[in-house]
Structures are given as structure tokens and as C-alpha cells.
Scaffold this active site. Structure first.
Site, PDB file in Angstrom:
ATOM      1  N   GLY A  46      -4.027 -13.055 -13.714  1.00 43.40           N
ATOM      2  CA  GLY A  46      -5.236 -13.803 -14.038  1.00 43.40           C
ATOM      3  C   GLY A  46      -6.229 -13.047 -14.906  1.00 43.40           C
ATOM      4  O   GLY A  46      -6.659 -13.554 -15.943  1.00 43.40           O
TER       5      GLY A  46
ATOM      6  N   HIS B  22      -0.862 -16.323 -14.337  1.00 47.21           N
ATOM      7  CA  HIS B  22      -0.638 -16.761 -12.964  1.00 47.21           C
ATOM      8  C   HIS B  22      -0.896 -15.598 -12.031  1.00 47.21           C
ATOM      9  O   HIS B  22      -0.450 -14.475 -12.272  1.00 47.21           O
ATOM     10  CB  HIS B  22       0.801 -17.268 -12.775  1.00 47.21           C
ATOM     11  CG  HIS B  22       1.114 -17.570 -11.338  1.00 47.21           C
ATOM     12  ND1 HIS B  22       1.911 -16.754 -10.585  1.00 47.21           N
ATOM     13  CD2 HIS B  22       0.688 -18.566 -10.525  1.00 47.21           C
ATOM     14  CE1 HIS B  22       1.989 -17.252  -9.355  1.00 47.21           C
ATOM     15  NE2 HIS B  22       1.254 -18.341  -9.291  1.00 47.21           N
ATOM     16  N   SER B  23      -1.627 -15.855 -10.979  1.00 46.17           N
ATOM     17  CA  SER B  23      -1.834 -14.933  -9.878  1.00 46.17           C
ATOM     18  C   SER B  23      -2.354 -13.589 -10.364  1.00 46.17           C
ATOM     19  O   SER B  23      -3.414 -13.492 -10.947  1.00 46.17           O
ATOM     20  CB  SER B  23      -0.538 -14.805  -9.074  1.00 46.17           C
ATOM     21  OG  SER B  23      -0.784 -14.128  -7.862  1.00 46.17           O
ATOM     22  N   GLN B  24      -1.573 -12.521 -10.149  1.00 45.68           N
ATOM     23  CA  GLN B  24      -2.004 -11.162 -10.477  1.00 45.68           C
ATOM     24  C   GLN B  24      -2.367 -11.004 -11.946  1.00 45.68           C
ATOM     25  O   GLN B  24      -3.210 -10.187 -12.291  1.00 45.68           O
ATOM     26  CB  GLN B  24      -0.899 -10.171 -10.112  1.00 45.68           C
ATOM     27  CG  GLN B  24      -1.254  -8.736 -10.391  1.00 45.68           C
ATOM     28  CD  GLN B  24      -0.121  -7.802 -10.011  1.00 45.68           C
ATOM     29  OE1 GLN B  24       0.679  -8.095  -9.149  1.00 45.68           O
ATOM     30  NE2 GLN B  24      -0.054  -6.658 -10.668  1.00 45.68           N
TER      31      GLN B  24
END
Length: 155
Positions: free
Chosen positions: A46, A42-44
Site C-alpha cells: 500500500g 495490495h496490502s503490504q
């Protein structure tokens, strides 16, 4: 309750290349202990899933990427209409990661990817993408890894 919250927090680093390498190495160690797995990012985090699957393709059975961070290659800067975005600094030199992945043909340097900018976006309300020159190199270790992406449009 605070101790549980604080235990969930992640250390940060200004050196994003090193952070990707450390997370890849930690993920490899974990996969070797628990066996084949589906990786959720998720998010950072990735880029961590791609690097992990590239390093251990037999142990990563799939990737679920929820709002993976950043566009490939360049960060973007919001500029408003009509273009909406402009290229910011180079963020992920290898496209989806900051560190090398396994390509065919083999790449020694990120510049070997020879990326070119689309002349026009694929449709209205889309931005021009960076694409590899032809023939496009292949991410050989990721070819057999199913991946699912999800970005939520929050309004």
C-alpha cells in the site's frame, strides 16, 4: 509448478523504511521504462504506491489501493469493546508512508505535521482518527492523482 509459485514470492526485510525506499526506487525505474501507468497496490505494498506517485506524479496516472496496510501513523492493537482499538507503536511516521512525502508547506520532520486525535469518532462503530492541525498541509504531488481504495469486510 513449484518454480512458478516460488518466483512469485517476495523477499522481506525487518527495515520497513528501507523496503519502502527500495520499492519506490524500483518502481521509478520501471515507470521510466514503460511510461505513464496506473499503479495497483495490495496490502503490504500500500505505501509503495503513494511514495511512487509522490516521486513521479507525471508518470502515475492513478492509484488503485486494495486493502492497503495499516491505519495512518500508529499501528493498532485490538482491545475489544467498547473502544475496540488502541494505538500501538508508531508505524507510518508520515501518515500513509514511513518515508517523507512532498508537503506544502514543506516538512523537514514528520513531527512538523502536528497531528491531533479526534475528540470523538465521526459516527457509531467508527474509531477516532488522527488529523493534521489546521491549516492542514497538502500533499502537493498527489493532488492530481486519482485514487481508489477498497477494503473488503470478510465475514
Amino acid at each position: 509448478m513449484f518454480d512458478q509459485f516460488f518466483a512469485s514470492q517476495v523477499e522481506d526485510s525487518l527495515d520497513l523504511n528501507a523496503m519502502e525506499q527500495l520499492n519506490r526506487d524500483a518502481g521509478i525505474a520501471l515507470l521510466k521504462r514503460i511510461g505513464p501507468s496506473i499503479v495497483l497496490t495490495h496490502s503490504q505494498s500500500g505505501p509503495f504506491g503513494w511514495a511512487l506517485a509522490d516521486a513521479q506524479p507525471k508518470l502515475v496516472k492513478g492509484i488503485v489501493a486494495i486493502e492497503p496496510n495499516g491505519p495512518p501513523f500508529y499501528e493498532n492493537t485490538v482491545v475489544g469493546t467498547p473502544d475496540w482499538f488502541s494505538d500501538g507503536p508508531m508505524g507510518r511516521t508520515w501518515g500513509i508512508t514511513r518515508n517523507p512525502l512532498t508537503f506544502s508547506p514543506a516538512m523537514k520532520h514528520a513531527t512538523d505535521l502536528r497531528m491531533i486525535r479526534q475528540a470523538a469518532p465521526n459516527g457509531p462503530d467508527l474509531v477516532r482518527c488522527w488529523l493534521p492541525s489546521r491549516p492542514a498541509p497538502q500533499l502537493t504531488n498527489l493532488q492530481g492523482t486519482p485514487a481508489s481504495f477498497r477494503n473488503w469486510d470478510v465475514q
